[in-house]
Scaffold this motif. Sequence first.
Motif, PDB file in Angstrom:
ATOM      1  N   GLN A 261      -4.983   1.482  -9.012  1.00 13.02           N
ATOM      2  CA  GLN A 261      -5.001   2.900  -8.671  1.00 13.02           C
ATOM      3  C   GLN A 261      -6.399   3.277  -8.215  1.00 13.02           C
ATOM      4  O   GLN A 261      -7.286   3.451  -9.038  1.00 13.02           O
ATOM      5  CB  GLN A 261      -4.592   3.714  -9.909  1.00 13.02           C
ATOM      6  CG  GLN A 261      -3.908   5.009  -9.582  1.00 13.02           C
ATOM      7  CD  GLN A 261      -2.424   4.959  -9.935  1.00 13.02           C
ATOM      8  OE1 GLN A 261      -2.062   4.431 -10.980  1.00 13.02           O
ATOM      9  NE2 GLN A 261      -1.581   5.504  -9.084  1.00 13.02           N
TER      10      GLN A 261
ATOM     11  N   VAL B 262       0.869  -1.174   0.000  1.00 14.76           N
ATOM     12  CA  VAL B 262       0.000   0.000   0.000  1.00 14.76           C
ATOM     13  C   VAL B 262       0.909   1.228   0.000  1.00 14.76           C
ATOM     14  O   VAL B 262       1.741   1.380   0.896  1.00 14.76           O
ATOM     15  CB  VAL B 262      -0.911   0.025   1.252  1.00 14.76           C
ATOM     16  CG1 VAL B 262      -1.854   1.224   1.205  1.00 14.76           C
ATOM     17  CG2 VAL B 262      -1.691  -1.280   1.359  1.00 14.76           C
ATOM     18  N   LEU B 263       0.809   2.062  -1.017  1.00 13.48           N
ATOM     19  CA  LEU B 263       1.674   3.246  -1.103  1.00 13.48           C
ATOM     20  C   LEU B 263       1.133   4.359  -0.216  1.00 13.48           C
ATOM     21  O   LEU B 263      -0.065   4.435   0.036  1.00 13.48           O
ATOM     22  CB  LEU B 263       1.780   3.733  -2.554  1.00 13.48           C
ATOM     23  CG  LEU B 263       2.326   2.738  -3.595  1.00 13.48           C
ATOM     24  CD1 LEU B 263       2.864   3.479  -4.806  1.00 13.48           C
ATOM     25  CD2 LEU B 263       3.430   1.865  -3.031  1.00 13.48           C
ATOM     26  N   ARG B 264       2.046   5.197   0.257  1.00 18.00           N
ATOM     27  CA  ARG B 264       1.564   6.300   1.098  1.00 18.00           C
ATOM     28  C   ARG B 264       0.876   7.331   0.211  1.00 18.00           C
ATOM     29  O   ARG B 264       1.202   7.465  -0.982  1.00 18.00           O
ATOM     30  CB  ARG B 264       2.700   6.911   1.925  1.00 18.00           C
ATOM     31  CG  ARG B 264       3.802   7.518   1.123  1.00 18.00           C
ATOM     32  CD  ARG B 264       4.760   8.316   1.973  1.00 18.00           C
ATOM     33  NE  ARG B 264       5.875   8.716   1.127  1.00 18.00           N
ATOM     34  CZ  ARG B 264       5.802   9.640   0.180  1.00 18.00           C
ATOM     35  NH1 ARG B 264       4.682  10.299  -0.027  1.00 18.00           N
ATOM     36  NH2 ARG B 264       6.848   9.920  -0.576  1.00 18.00           N
ATOM     37  N   GLN B 265      -0.066   8.060   0.811  1.00 21.16           N
ATOM     38  CA  GLN B 265      -0.775   9.076   0.040  1.00 21.16           C
ATOM     39  C   GLN B 265       0.222  10.139  -0.381  1.00 21.16           C
ATOM     40  O   GLN B 265       1.103  10.501   0.385  1.00 21.16           O
ATOM     41  CB  GLN B 265      -1.912   9.678   0.871  1.00 21.16           C
ATOM     42  CG  GLN B 265      -3.121   8.776   0.809  1.00 21.16           C
ATOM     43  CD  GLN B 265      -4.300   9.296   1.593  1.00 21.16           C
ATOM     44  OE1 GLN B 265      -4.119  10.116   2.484  1.00 21.16           O
ATOM     45  NE2 GLN B 265      -5.476   8.814   1.261  1.00 21.16           N
TER      46      GLN B 265
ATOM     47  N   ASP C 195       3.761   2.750   2.300  1.00 21.46           N
ATOM     48  CA  ASP C 195       3.147   3.029   3.591  1.00 21.46           C
ATOM     49  C   ASP C 195       3.118   1.753   4.430  1.00 21.46           C
ATOM     50  O   ASP C 195       3.536   1.723   5.578  1.00 21.46           O
ATOM     51  CB  ASP C 195       1.718   3.566   3.346  1.00 21.46           C
ATOM     52  CG  ASP C 195       1.009   3.914   4.641  1.00 21.46           C
ATOM     53  OD1 ASP C 195       1.700   4.201   5.633  1.00 21.46           O
ATOM     54  OD2 ASP C 195      -0.240   3.903   4.647  1.00 21.46           O
ATOM     55  N   GLU C 196       2.642   0.671   3.785  1.00 21.42           N
ATOM     56  CA  GLU C 196       2.409  -0.557   4.548  1.00 21.42           C
ATOM     57  C   GLU C 196       2.442  -1.748   3.597  1.00 21.42           C
ATOM     58  O   GLU C 196       2.070  -1.618   2.431  1.00 21.42           O
ATOM     59  CB  GLU C 196       1.010  -0.442   5.178  1.00 21.42           C
ATOM     60  CG  GLU C 196       0.651  -1.509   6.137  1.00 21.42           C
ATOM     61  CD  GLU C 196      -0.842  -1.458   6.527  1.00 21.42           C
ATOM     62  OE1 GLU C 196      -1.232  -2.264   7.360  1.00 21.42           O
ATOM     63  OE2 GLU C 196      -1.590  -0.643   5.972  1.00 21.42           O
TER      64      GLU C 196
ATOM     65  N   GLU D 190      -8.421   6.828  -3.398  1.00 19.90           N
ATOM     66  CA  GLU D 190      -7.682   7.264  -2.217  1.00 19.90           C
ATOM     67  C   GLU D 190      -6.285   6.686  -2.103  1.00 19.90           C
ATOM     68  O   GLU D 190      -5.390   7.293  -1.539  1.00 19.90           O
ATOM     69  CB  GLU D 190      -8.473   6.900  -0.960  1.00 19.90           C
ATOM     70  CG  GLU D 190      -9.690   7.784  -0.842  1.00 19.90           C
ATOM     71  CD  GLU D 190     -10.394   7.664   0.483  1.00 19.90           C
ATOM     72  OE1 GLU D 190      -9.916   6.921   1.361  1.00 19.90           O
ATOM     73  OE2 GLU D 190     -11.432   8.312   0.608  1.00 19.90           O
ATOM     74  N   ARG D 191      -6.102   5.475  -2.607  1.00 17.85           N
ATOM     75  CA  ARG D 191      -4.791   4.870  -2.413  1.00 17.85           C
ATOM     76  C   ARG D 191      -4.395   4.031  -3.618  1.00 17.85           C
ATOM     77  O   ARG D 191      -5.236   3.578  -4.390  1.00 17.85           O
ATOM     78  CB  ARG D 191      -4.762   4.020  -1.146  1.00 17.85           C
ATOM     79  CG  ARG D 191      -5.848   2.989  -1.156  1.00 17.85           C
ATOM     80  CD  ARG D 191      -5.839   2.143   0.081  1.00 17.85           C
ATOM     81  NE  ARG D 191      -6.510   0.883  -0.232  1.00 17.85           N
ATOM     82  CZ  ARG D 191      -6.545  -0.175   0.554  1.00 17.85           C
ATOM     83  NH1 ARG D 191      -5.922  -0.181   1.689  1.00 17.85           N
ATOM     84  NH2 ARG D 191      -7.184  -1.265   0.183  1.00 17.85           N
ATOM     85  N   THR D 192      -3.079   3.837  -3.714  1.00 19.58           N
ATOM     86  CA  THR D 192      -2.545   2.984  -4.769  1.00 19.58           C
ATOM     87  C   THR D 192      -2.017   1.725  -4.105  1.00 19.58           C
ATOM     88  O   THR D 192      -1.333   1.786  -3.089  1.00 19.58           O
ATOM     89  CB  THR D 192      -1.398   3.707  -5.498  1.00 19.58           C
ATOM     90  OG1 THR D 192      -1.904   4.935  -6.018  1.00 19.58           O
ATOM     91  CG2 THR D 192      -0.845   2.868  -6.633  1.00 19.58           C
ATOM     92  N   VAL D 193      -2.388   0.580  -4.691  1.00 23.61           N
ATOM     93  CA  VAL D 193      -1.944  -0.701  -4.151  1.00 23.61           C
ATOM     94  C   VAL D 193      -1.176  -1.431  -5.240  1.00 23.61           C
ATOM     95  O   VAL D 193      -1.567  -1.409  -6.402  1.00 23.61           O
ATOM     96  CB  VAL D 193      -3.161  -1.546  -3.695  1.00 23.61           C
ATOM     97  CG1 VAL D 193      -2.719  -2.921  -3.206  1.00 23.61           C
ATOM     98  CG2 VAL D 193      -3.937  -0.832  -2.604  1.00 23.61           C
TER      99      VAL D 193
ATOM    100  N   HIS E 174       2.447   9.723  -2.768  1.00 19.13           N
ATOM    101  CA  HIS E 174       3.680   9.135  -3.310  1.00 19.13           C
ATOM    102  C   HIS E 174       3.925   9.682  -4.708  1.00 19.13           C
ATOM    103  O   HIS E 174       2.990  10.138  -5.381  1.00 19.13           O
ATOM    104  CB  HIS E 174       3.560   7.610  -3.363  1.00 19.13           C
ATOM    105  CG  HIS E 174       2.570   7.150  -4.390  1.00 19.13           C
ATOM    106  ND1 HIS E 174       2.876   6.990  -5.718  1.00 19.13           N
ATOM    107  CD2 HIS E 174       1.254   6.863  -4.289  1.00 19.13           C
ATOM    108  CE1 HIS E 174       1.811   6.622  -6.376  1.00 19.13           C
ATOM    109  NE2 HIS E 174       0.798   6.539  -5.548  1.00 19.13           N
TER     110      HIS E 174
END
Length: 338
Positions: A32, A4-7, A60-61, A35-38, A9
Amino acid sequence: MFIVLRQGHTEGELTEILEQLTQMGFSGHVSQGVERTVVGVVGRTYPELKETLEMWPGVDEVVPISRPHKLSGREFQPQDTVIKVGDVTIGGEVLVVMAGPCAVETEEQLLEAARAVKAAGAKILRGGAFKPSTSPYSFRGLGQDGLDLLAQARQETGMPIITEVMTPQDVELVSRYADILQVGARNMQNFTLLDEVGKTQKPVMLKRGMSATIQEWLLSAEYILAQGNRQVMLCERGIRTFETYTRNTMDISAIPIIKKLSHLPIIADPSHGTGKWHLVTPLSLAAVAAGADGLMIEVHPRPDQALKDGAQSLTFDNFQQLMAQVVPVAASVGRKIA
Ligand code: PEP
Ligand code: MN
């Protein structure tokens, strides 16, 4: 596992992550969201990889997952997949109805059916040119001549076409004609075929094998997705049970289960699901109520003379009635028929 990329990025960080993954022998698949990119990491992952990946810039995680279906799962992509075929959208608020004969038989038969289903509100024309057949002595389809007739019907009506591809060798040919490639129930676990349709950029409808579990079905979808083709929809077409009254048992429960587990659109095919024309409308209504994104219905100008699946095919009148009855049921679950 999922990264999970940080917001906020950067594009550069994402590119770097994908390159690093490739160098390590993994493939990275990006989802994509708003809210977030995984990034889905596909390959032989191991627990310590989590700590390593979490040190990378932009991350991020890292979430390890134990579910075997990765790219088809909601964890990878929370939002529904929406597939565009010409002007038609599959997987959104508007339900899609695909209709037409089981098999393309003649120019007259196909064109009559195409005009009638279009007039009744169908958005996609179905028709088999390459037919899987339990008996080698039954009608096995017109082959490329059938594809030519489908192209002619599309030309005349403007409706996109869906048709089955049965072998990896035919993928190139069928892709030249079809707007959606259908993988039939009997081929759900033809893994070389799944790889091959996964290499195209055509939308694919993957039918559930007649004795496939939901997990096996999703893993088959995974083959197509892992090749880079994200335009996959599923089709529940009935499974084999001890019941002999119907041709198959239409598994309505599969529809909300797929909706929960996966972001892929799910189409219901009550024609093959029941094998009997008088059950097609009630099971269509049930499927729509259960959350199906669309219906695939066999319709023939003269079901009593059909070369294939006449007993489960609707007449034009019956199809029109089905379409009228679906409207209020769709509305009751917040959906529309265009
Ligand atoms: C079909 O759609 O005509 C067909 C052969 O379906 P299935 O693969 O579900 O039997
Ligand atoms: Mn059929």
